[in-house]
Each structure stands twice: as structure tokens, then as C-alpha cells.
Design a protein around this motif. Structure first.
Motif, PDB file in Angstrom:
ATOM      1  N   ALA A  15       0.827  -1.217   0.000  1.00  0.00           N
ATOM      2  CA  ALA A  15       0.000   0.000   0.000  1.00  0.00           C
ATOM      3  C   ALA A  15       0.855   1.258   0.000  1.00  0.00           C
ATOM      4  O   ALA A  15       0.497   2.273   0.596  1.00  0.00           O
ATOM      5  CB  ALA A  15      -0.939  -0.003   1.215  1.00  0.00           C
ATOM      6  N   LEU A  16       1.992   1.200  -0.673  1.00  0.00           N
ATOM      7  CA  LEU A  16       2.897   2.330  -0.747  1.00  0.00           C
ATOM      8  C   LEU A  16       2.959   2.867  -2.176  1.00  0.00           C
ATOM      9  O   LEU A  16       2.791   2.106  -3.134  1.00  0.00           O
ATOM     10  CB  LEU A  16       4.311   1.913  -0.312  1.00  0.00           C
ATOM     11  N   PRO A  17       3.194   4.166  -2.344  1.00  0.00           N
ATOM     12  CA  PRO A  17       3.320   4.738  -3.686  1.00  0.00           C
ATOM     13  C   PRO A  17       4.665   4.357  -4.303  1.00  0.00           C
ATOM     14  O   PRO A  17       5.649   5.089  -4.202  1.00  0.00           O
ATOM     15  CB  PRO A  17       3.201   6.243  -3.447  1.00  0.00           C
ATOM     16  N   CYS A  18       4.726   3.180  -4.905  1.00  0.00           N
ATOM     17  CA  CYS A  18       5.964   2.651  -5.460  1.00  0.00           C
ATOM     18  C   CYS A  18       5.987   2.787  -6.980  1.00  0.00           C
ATOM     19  O   CYS A  18       4.947   2.710  -7.641  1.00  0.00           O
ATOM     20  CB  CYS A  18       6.134   1.183  -5.093  1.00  0.00           C
ATOM     21  N   ALA A  19       7.176   2.955  -7.533  1.00  0.00           N
ATOM     22  CA  ALA A  19       7.336   3.061  -8.978  1.00  0.00           C
ATOM     23  C   ALA A  19       8.715   2.550  -9.366  1.00  0.00           C
ATOM     24  O   ALA A  19       9.645   2.572  -8.555  1.00  0.00           O
ATOM     25  CB  ALA A  19       7.162   4.514  -9.438  1.00  0.00           C
ATOM     26  N   PRO A  20       8.875   2.071 -10.585  1.00  0.00           N
ATOM     27  CA  PRO A  20      10.209   1.682 -11.053  1.00  0.00           C
ATOM     28  C   PRO A  20      10.980   2.902 -11.518  1.00  0.00           C
ATOM     29  O   PRO A  20      10.434   3.770 -12.192  1.00  0.00           O
ATOM     30  CB  PRO A  20       9.902   0.749 -12.227  1.00  0.00           C
ATOM     31  N   LEU A  21      12.247   2.987 -11.147  1.00  0.00           N
ATOM     32  CA  LEU A  21      13.107   4.035 -11.679  1.00  0.00           C
ATOM     33  C   LEU A  21      13.866   3.533 -12.897  1.00  0.00           C
ATOM     34  O   LEU A  21      14.041   4.261 -13.866  1.00  0.00           O
ATOM     35  CB  LEU A  21      14.083   4.517 -10.605  1.00  0.00           C
ATOM     36  N   GLY A  22      14.304   2.276 -12.851  1.00  0.00           N
ATOM     37  CA  GLY A  22      15.007   1.714 -13.996  1.00  0.00           C
ATOM     38  C   GLY A  22      16.024   0.679 -13.559  1.00  0.00           C
ATOM     39  O   GLY A  22      15.986   0.171 -12.437  1.00  0.00           O
ATOM     40  N   SER A  23      16.949   0.366 -14.451  1.00  0.00           N
ATOM     41  CA  SER A  23      17.926  -0.682 -14.186  1.00  0.00           C
ATOM     42  C   SER A  23      19.322  -0.229 -14.585  1.00  0.00           C
ATOM     43  O   SER A  23      19.504   0.682 -15.394  1.00  0.00           O
ATOM     44  CB  SER A  23      17.555  -1.965 -14.935  1.00  0.00           C
ATOM     45  N   VAL A  24      20.308  -0.894 -13.991  1.00  0.00           N
ATOM     46  CA  VAL A  24      21.719  -0.652 -14.286  1.00  0.00           C
ATOM     47  C   VAL A  24      22.338  -1.984 -14.677  1.00  0.00           C
ATOM     48  O   VAL A  24      22.258  -2.953 -13.902  1.00  0.00           O
ATOM     49  CB  VAL A  24      22.459  -0.056 -13.069  1.00  0.00           C
ATOM     50  N   PRO A  25      22.948  -2.084 -15.856  1.00  0.00           N
ATOM     51  CA  PRO A  25      23.490  -3.375 -16.286  1.00  0.00           C
ATOM     52  C   PRO A  25      24.746  -3.757 -15.518  1.00  0.00           C
ATOM     53  O   PRO A  25      25.470  -2.899 -14.998  1.00  0.00           O
ATOM     54  CB  PRO A  25      23.802  -3.145 -17.768  1.00  0.00           C
ATOM     55  N   TYR A  26      25.004  -5.054 -15.483  1.00  0.00           N
ATOM     56  CA  TYR A  26      26.283  -5.525 -14.943  1.00  0.00           C
ATOM     57  C   TYR A  26      27.394  -5.005 -15.843  1.00  0.00           C
ATOM     58  O   TYR A  26      27.298  -5.041 -17.069  1.00  0.00           O
ATOM     59  CB  TYR A  26      26.318  -7.052 -14.905  1.00  0.00           C
ATOM     60  N   ASP A  27      28.457  -4.504 -15.230  1.00  0.00           N
ATOM     61  CA  ASP A  27      29.518  -3.860 -16.002  1.00  0.00           C
ATOM     62  C   ASP A  27      30.846  -4.121 -15.296  1.00  0.00           C
ATOM     63  O   ASP A  27      31.025  -3.736 -14.137  1.00  0.00           O
ATOM     64  CB  ASP A  27      29.243  -2.348 -16.090  1.00  0.00           C
ATOM     65  N   GLU A  28      31.770  -4.772 -15.988  1.00  0.00           N
ATOM     66  CA  GLU A  28      33.062  -5.071 -15.380  1.00  0.00           C
ATOM     67  C   GLU A  28      33.869  -3.816 -15.087  1.00  0.00           C
ATOM     68  O   GLU A  28      34.792  -3.834 -14.269  1.00  0.00           O
ATOM     69  CB  GLU A  28      33.858  -6.012 -16.285  1.00  0.00           C
ATOM     70  N   ALA A  29      33.525  -2.702 -15.739  1.00  0.00           N
ATOM     71  CA  ALA A  29      34.229  -1.442 -15.480  1.00  0.00           C
ATOM     72  C   ALA A  29      33.986  -0.950 -14.059  1.00  0.00           C
ATOM     73  O   ALA A  29      34.793  -0.178 -13.521  1.00  0.00           O
ATOM     74  CB  ALA A  29      33.799  -0.387 -16.489  1.00  0.00           C
ATOM     75  N   VAL A  30      32.891  -1.381 -13.436  1.00  0.00           N
ATOM     76  CA  VAL A  30      32.603  -0.971 -12.059  1.00  0.00           C
ATOM     77  C   VAL A  30      33.703  -1.456 -11.124  1.00  0.00           C
ATOM     78  O   VAL A  30      34.251  -0.696 -10.314  1.00  0.00           O
ATOM     79  CB  VAL A  30      31.228  -1.511 -11.614  1.00  0.00           C
ATOM     80  N   GLY A  31      34.039  -2.729 -11.227  1.00  0.00           N
ATOM     81  CA  GLY A  31      35.101  -3.274 -10.388  1.00  0.00           C
ATOM     82  C   GLY A  31      36.440  -2.606 -10.634  1.00  0.00           C
ATOM     83  O   GLY A  31      37.206  -2.368  -9.685  1.00  0.00           O
ATOM     84  N   ARG A  32      36.723  -2.264 -11.892  1.00  0.00           N
ATOM     85  CA  ARG A  32      37.990  -1.599 -12.196  1.00  0.00           C
ATOM     86  C   ARG A  32      38.062  -0.229 -11.529  1.00  0.00           C
ATOM     87  O   ARG A  32      39.092   0.159 -10.976  1.00  0.00           O
ATOM     88  CB  ARG A  32      38.160  -1.460 -13.713  1.00  0.00           C
TER      89      ARG A  32
END
Length: 335
Positions: A270-287
Motif C-alpha cells: 500500500a505504498l506509492p511505489c514506482a520503477p526508476l530503472g535498471s543498471v546493467p552488470y559492467d566489469e568497469a565498475v570493479g575496475r
């Protein structure tokens, strides 16, 4: 017949700020469990929001494991962050510069180890001092889990983000966080003994650890007993918006994860929820983390960087994020 066990008595401090409207200048980022990339997302989103022209302060409120400074390429500070502000240290001595001219950081990496266990309620005064600087936005990176300390900070924000991956455990804990936030909010706002009694009944658990009532069922029951009070609670809840972000998306079917979780949460909680979106897996994050460089600065053309910038543009625009309809719920039941 299973036995009912009453919940442990809430020892957290009652927070006067929760009786006031949530602040539109606070964006809280939370997750039901660790390991979903919440701090990385918080740091990168704060950077991207600063790119849109906003003056942003990223606040490391993950009191059990602060590492926002690492994600933003800032050396560990010599002084504490929230604890120093709460004790009266001048704001200018606590705010840290980042490589982005419109983004500052409050790092809690130098705070005492015991800070996260019992003093979180006192940090609302520190957050109020940060708001008084005239900044456009505070981005709170909260600790993972459902402790009342974390939930109370989440409830200060008019808009909160729940970060999850497609792992069933991450989704289940995200739903658990929302359920905890709902009943915590109602219990702190409870104006009558009748409402407090209903909350306590809803929070009772059986031997399996399951709660006896969902938030939606609780509101229906409250409406039967006191329709006016139910409307007041629903109105207060409507002042907040919860957005879902799916992180580390690997498969095309996971692109709909945020929308599906928002749909499920809207129905059950019963909360005003909405999707914002997604972030793909990216090996550059770990780097970037190994390099100790801000991700959007080090790898601006990486797929994850482009996705986070798109989410920041949606957040900073005047358009409200619309709720996606008609998507099925992935993975596991919601209790």
C-alpha cells in the motif's frame, strides 16, 4: 496451532522529525541486504545528479560499513562525519571536497565503531544542519538491512530508492525492508492507543517468523474500525514515493525487474511505489573501485555509467516517474 510471539520492544528513540512532512531535499538509498551494489550506486547517482547542475551532498549513513569515500575517490578523513556534526563541529570542517565541483561528501569512515548501534536518532540534528547549508539535495547512502536506525533515516526522505539485484534473497529482503518501513512509520505516527494496538497485532509473528498481516490488510482492517484514521494514515503515506532500481542486470528478462517489484510492492504494501530503472552488470565498475576513482569520471562511456546518468535525468526532471502496469512478479512469494 502456532503460537504468537510479540515483537521485541522498540528501544529506538522516538523521532520528532517523523511527525513532519518528509523533506524533498533528501533522497535516501537503501537495500534489504548487502552485496547488491548500493553504495556504488549511491555514489554514482550523486555524481550524475551533480552533473545535471544540482548542488549535492552525499552522506555516508551506512554506519556499520561506510565506504562512500572509496567509491568517490576521496581519501579517508581524519575526523568523523555524522557523529562530528551531531556533536557540534562546524559543517565546513566536516564537508569533504570530491573530484566533482558540485558534489561534496560527508564520510562516516572515521566515526566510532559503536556509533551505528545506538546513536543514529541523534544524527537527525546533523542532517538538519546539512539541509541548512542551502544544498539542493542530500543523497543518503543507508546501511543494508531492516534495523530501525536505518529505517528511520529512510523515512526522513520524501523519495527513497530501493536497490536490488535479481537474486531471490535480495528481492525478499527488499520487500521485508518496505514492510518494516511501513509499520515503523505508522507506529511512530500513531496518535491513538487503538492504532498502536492494531500495529502491535500486525507485527505479531508465529513460530515460522511470518507476520500476521500485510500493510494492505492492515489498512483495510483499520478502515473497518476507523475510516477517518485510515484516511489520515494513507494521506501521510502518500507524501512519500518509493522507487525501485534493479542493479547488476545481466539478462534481458531482468530489465523488467524494477517495474515488477514496484507493482508487487504497490499491491501488498500500500505504498506509492514506482520503477526508476535498471543498471546493467559492467566489469568497469570493479575496475573503478580498484582504481579508487569515481566510476562516472573514470569510465563515462561504460554501459552502467550511461544507465545511471539516465536515471539521474529522470530524477532531476519535473516529470514524476510513472508506475508501470501489468507486469508479473519475478521470483518468490511476498509475505
Amino acid at each position: 496451532m502456532s503460537r504468537r510471539r510479540s515483537p521485541k520492544k522498540d528501544s529506538a528513540q522516538q523521532i520528532p522529525l517523523l511527525s513532519e512532512p518528509p523533506s524533498p531535499k533528501i533522497l535516501a538509498v537503501a537495500s534489504g541486504k548487502g552485496g547488491v551494489g548500493k553504495s556504488f550506486f549511491s555514489a554514482s547517482l550523486a555524481w550524475a545528479l551533480a552533473d545535471t547542475g544540482l548542488r549535492v551532498i552525499a552522506v555516508d549513513a551506512d554506519l556499520g560499513g561506510p565506504n562512500l569515500h572509496t567509491c568517490l575517490g576521496v581519501r579517508p578523513p581524519a575526523r568523523g562525519g555524522l557523529s562530528a556534526l551531531e556533536s557540534g563541529r562546524p559543517v565546513e570542517e566536516v564537508l569533504l571536497a570530491t573530484p566533482h565541483k558540485r558534489l561534496q561528501l560527508v564520510s562516516s569512515s572515521a566515526d566510532p565503531l559503536a556509533v551505528g548501534s545506538g546513536r543514529t536518532g541523534n544524527f537527525f540534528r546533523a542532517i538538519s544542519r546539512l539541509l541548512a547549508t542551502g544544498t539542493d539535495l542530500l543523497v543518503l547512502d543507508l546501511g543494508a538491512g531492516t534495523s530501525y536506525a536505518t529505517v528511520d533515516l529512510f523515512l526522513l526522505a520524501q523519495r527513497g530508492i530501493i536497490v536490488s539485484t535479481a537474486e531471490p534473497t535480495a528481492m525478499e529482503n527488499a520487500y521485508r525492508f518496505l514492510k518494516t518501513a511501513f509499520f515503523r512509520f505508522v507506529s511512530l505516527r500513531a496518535p491513538t492507543d487503538r492504532l498502536r494496538q492494531l500495529v502491535n497485532e500486525a507485527l505479531q509473528v508465529d513460530d515460522s517468523g511470518s507476520h500476521s498481516s500485510s500493510p494492505a490488510a492492515f489498512l483495510a482492517r483499520l478502515s473497518e474500525r476507523d475510516a477517518g484514521l485510515a484516511r489520515d494514515v494513507e494521506k501521510a503515506i502518500a507524501e512519500r514515493e518509493v522507487l525501485f532500481v534493479a542493479n547488476q542486470v545481466r539478462a534481458s528478462r531482468e530489465q523488467e525487474l524494477a517495474a515488477a517489484m514496484a507493482l508487487a510492492a504497490r499491491k501488498v504494501f500500500a505504498l506509492p511505489c514506482a520503477p526508476l530503472g535498471s543498471v546493467p552488470y559492467d566489469e568497469a565498475v570493479g575496475r573503478s573501485l580498484r582504481e579508487r576513482r569515481p566510476f562516472l569520471e573514470a569510465h563515462p562511456e561504460a554501459p552502467a555509467a550511461k544507465a545511471i546518468r539516465a536515471l539521474a535525468v529522470r530524477l532531476s526532471s519535473t516529470e514524476r516517474v510513472h508506475f508501470a502496469q501489468g507486469l508479473s512478479v519475478p521470483g518468490g512469494a511476498i509475505s
